[in-house]
Design an enzyme around this catalytic site. Structure first.
Site, short mmCIF file in Angstrom:
data_model
loop_
_atom_site.label_atom_id
_atom_site.label_comp_id
_atom_site.label_asym_id
_atom_site.label_seq_id
_atom_site.Cartn_x
_atom_site.Cartn_y
_atom_site.Cartn_z
N ASP A 36 -86.52 -12.34 5.37
CA ASP A 36 -85.46 -13.16 6.19
C ASP A 36 -84.37 -11.98 6.38
O ASP A 36 -84.62 -11.01 6.24
CB ASP A 36 -84.96 -14.21 5.01
CG ASP A 36 -84.30 -15.27 5.76
OD1 ASP A 36 -83.20 -15.40 6.52
OD2 ASP A 36 -84.64 -16.52 5.51
N ILE A 54 -85.90 -11.07 12.94
CA ILE A 54 -87.21 -11.37 13.81
C ILE A 54 -86.99 -10.75 15.34
O ILE A 54 -87.85 -10.47 15.91
CB ILE A 54 -87.76 -12.58 13.67
CG1 ILE A 54 -88.89 -12.82 14.58
CG2 ILE A 54 -86.77 -13.67 14.24
CD1 ILE A 54 -90.28 -12.12 14.10
N TYR A 143 -81.94 -27.75 21.18
CA TYR A 143 -82.94 -27.31 20.03
C TYR A 143 -84.17 -27.98 20.47
O TYR A 143 -85.27 -27.54 20.57
CB TYR A 143 -82.39 -27.99 18.77
CG TYR A 143 -83.39 -28.16 17.55
CD1 TYR A 143 -83.98 -27.01 16.90
CD2 TYR A 143 -83.96 -29.29 17.18
CE1 TYR A 143 -84.65 -26.95 15.96
CE2 TYR A 143 -84.69 -29.38 16.16
CZ TYR A 143 -85.11 -28.05 15.34
OH TYR A 143 -86.16 -28.26 14.17
P1 NAD Z 1 -83.63 -23.21 7.68
O1 NAD Z 1 -82.43 -22.85 8.61
O2 NAD Z 1 -83.20 -24.07 6.48
O3 NAD Z 1 -84.19 -21.67 7.42
C1 NAD Z 1 -84.28 -20.96 8.46
C2 NAD Z 1 -84.43 -19.39 7.95
O4 NAD Z 1 -84.50 -18.42 8.88
C3 NAD Z 1 -82.96 -19.15 7.13
O5 NAD Z 1 -83.17 -18.71 5.96
C4 NAD Z 1 -82.41 -18.20 8.01
O6 NAD Z 1 -81.83 -17.01 7.45
C5 NAD Z 1 -83.55 -17.31 8.67
N1 NAD Z 1 -83.39 -16.61 10.03
C6 NAD Z 1 -82.40 -17.14 10.88
N2 NAD Z 1 -82.29 -16.23 11.96
C7 NAD Z 1 -83.25 -15.07 11.54
C8 NAD Z 1 -83.67 -14.00 12.36
N3 NAD Z 1 -83.12 -13.53 13.25
N4 NAD Z 1 -84.70 -13.26 11.63
C9 NAD Z 1 -85.17 -13.65 10.32
N5 NAD Z 1 -84.66 -14.91 9.87
C10 NAD Z 1 -83.74 -15.52 10.47
O7 NAD Z 1 -84.73 -24.09 8.61
P2 NAD Z 1 -85.98 -24.79 8.10
O8 NAD Z 1 -85.43 -26.09 7.56
O9 NAD Z 1 -86.49 -24.06 6.79
O10 NAD Z 1 -86.79 -24.90 9.22
C11 NAD Z 1 -87.84 -24.04 9.36
C12 NAD Z 1 -88.57 -24.30 10.61
O11 NAD Z 1 -88.84 -25.65 10.81
C13 NAD Z 1 -87.62 -24.24 11.91
O12 NAD Z 1 -88.27 -23.76 13.12
C14 NAD Z 1 -87.25 -25.77 12.22
O13 NAD Z 1 -86.88 -25.84 13.45
C15 NAD Z 1 -88.58 -26.30 11.93
N6 NAD Z 1 -88.18 -27.73 11.34
C16 NAD Z 1 -87.40 -28.08 10.35
C17 NAD Z 1 -87.20 -29.40 9.99
C18 NAD Z 1 -86.45 -29.78 8.94
O14 NAD Z 1 -86.00 -30.89 8.69
N7 NAD Z 1 -85.98 -28.84 7.92
C19 NAD Z 1 -87.58 -30.29 10.84
C20 NAD Z 1 -88.37 -29.97 11.96
C21 NAD Z 1 -88.58 -28.67 12.14
N1 SER Z 2 -84.74 -32.13 10.62
C1 SER Z 2 -84.45 -31.35 11.82
C2 SER Z 2 -83.08 -31.42 12.47
O1 SER Z 2 -82.33 -32.42 11.94
C3 SER Z 2 -85.29 -31.83 13.04
O2 SER Z 2 -85.91 -30.87 13.76
O3 SER Z 2 -82.73 -30.59 13.20
#
Ligand code: NAD
Ligand code: SER
Length: 316
Positions: A36, A54, A143
């Site tokens: 991260d 990343i 998004y």
């Molecule tokens: P989150 O925001 O909790 O975690 C994302 C992580 O990525 C963070 O720890 C952040 O520090 C890290 N990050 C940001 N920029 C970065 C970079 N340049 N290099 C490396 N790390 C970096 O998100 P999440 O809820 O864990 O979601 C993960 C994935 O799942 C995302 O693609 C999100 O769109 C997808 N998603 C999540 C949900 C949900 O409800 N949580 C729903 C649909 C899709």
């Molecule tokens: N839980 C996510 C959001 O609200 C859905 O991708 O962004």
């Protein structure tokens, strides 16, 4: 069978925190590399961690070489609400990260890539109830636009290069082990914390805003199920519809009241996240995931509420 060396990018987030722990149970601590932007506050000594942006593809490549990585789970992204605050950076992070990982997957012959999509690929013109796998996808959030473009890109790499890339359209995810990262569905995590702390919660979505949701243990189990499925069973290479339950803030409040008598919910008059939620489905039809690789959710709203409150009461 070769040992898989799995790199999770964005491992400190809501999903990564739980996914890394489960992957380590299956593949061994040393074979799952968390990464991260910075080390987590409570740095786990359970396995390797790399500080990695990343968007720096040369550093990413160095990490891939250092650990002889064979699979990547790309979780780094800006989520729906936070992405609206800087749409240019949201596009850059969400798209460039995927492009970097997919290209590295070809260069280094990864066995598999995992990249999550979202119900945000749907939009106001999509049928809202039991939204099917193939339907109108005209998202109006940045998004959702990045997720839709990402889905097309994943399928393109599969069709053109045979890359084994797999994806799920997650609904809103709820868990007690980690905080949500700036999405429209985050209220459904905050409400449990506030119920225990204050017996009240001011919700940023309206009472009747029904959205597709899922408890994190189901989401992690489903993700590993998809990733373990034989390649020929993974017939959709853009992203799978994936359903758990559907509820609105009023429903969650009623479910919490069964455990915390006197719990009060109020609703904000205006919040930009309401407009985002209004463009998303109420419920998802996920028969392809069920038929192709055996998906079946276990948690409904009341089971989730009981588990959330029990665990949070101990954890906080
Ligand atoms: P989150 O925001 O909790 O975690 C994302 C992580 O990525 C963070 O720890 C952040 O520090 C890290 N990050 C940001 N920029 C970065 C970079 N340049 N290099 C490396 N790390 C970096 O998100 P999440 O809820 O864990 O979601 C993960 C994935 O799942 C995302 O693609 C999100 O769109 C997808 N998603 C999540 C949900 C949900 O409800 N949580 C729903 C649909 C899709
Ligand atoms: N839980 C996510 C959001 O609200 C859905 O991708 O962004």
């Amino acid at each position: 069978m070769r040992t898989e060396r799995i790199l999770v990018v964005g491992s400190n987030g809501q999903i990564g925190t739980e996914l890394v722990a489960e992957l380590r149970k299956v593949h061994g601590n040393a074979n799952v590399i968390a990464s991260d932007l910075k080390a987590p506050e409570s740095h786990s000594s359970d396995g390797p961690f790399e500080t990695l942006d990343i968007l720096d593809k040369y550093h990413f490549t160095d990490v891939v070489k250092k650990y002889e990585v064979t699979q990547v789970y790309l979780l780094a992204a800006l989520l729906s609400a936070i992405a609206e605050k800087d749409h240019r950076f949201a596009w850059k992070l969400n798209m460039k990260s995927l492009q970097i990982v997919l290209d590295a997957a070809l260069d280094f012959k990864f066995s598999k890539v995992y990249w999550p999509s979202s119900i945000a690929v749907f939009g106001p013109s999509t049928p809202r109830v039991l939204t099917p796998q193939c339907t109108i996808t005209e998202p109006t959030t940045i998004y959702g636009i990045t997720k839709l473009a990402g889905e097309r890109l994943c399928e393109y790499y599969f069709l053109k290069y045979g890359l084994d890339v797999r994806s799920i359209r997650y609904p809103g995810l709820i868990g007690w082990k980690s905080a949500p990262g700036g999405g429209t569905t985050d209220y459904a995590v905050h409400i449990y914390h506030e119920a225990l702390r204050n017996k009240s919660y001011e919700c940023f979505l309206k009472a009747d805003t029904t959205l597709p949701m899922m408890y994190m243990p189901d989401a992690i189990r489903g993700t590993l199920q998809l990733m373990d499925a034989p390649a020929e069973q993974v017939k959709i290479r853009s992203s799978y519809n994936f359903a758990g339950m559907s509820f609105n803030p009023y429903d969650v409040a009623k479910s919490i009241e069964k455990h915390i008598s006197g719990f009060q919910i109020s609703y904000k008059d205006t919040d930009p996240r309401q407009a985002i939620a209004a463009g998303w489905p109420e419920s998802i039809e996920d028969s392809e995931a069920r038929q192709h690789w055996g998906w079946k959710p276990e948690f409904g709203l009341d089971e989730m509420t009981r588990d959330m409150l029990e665990n949070l009461a101990v954890a906080v």
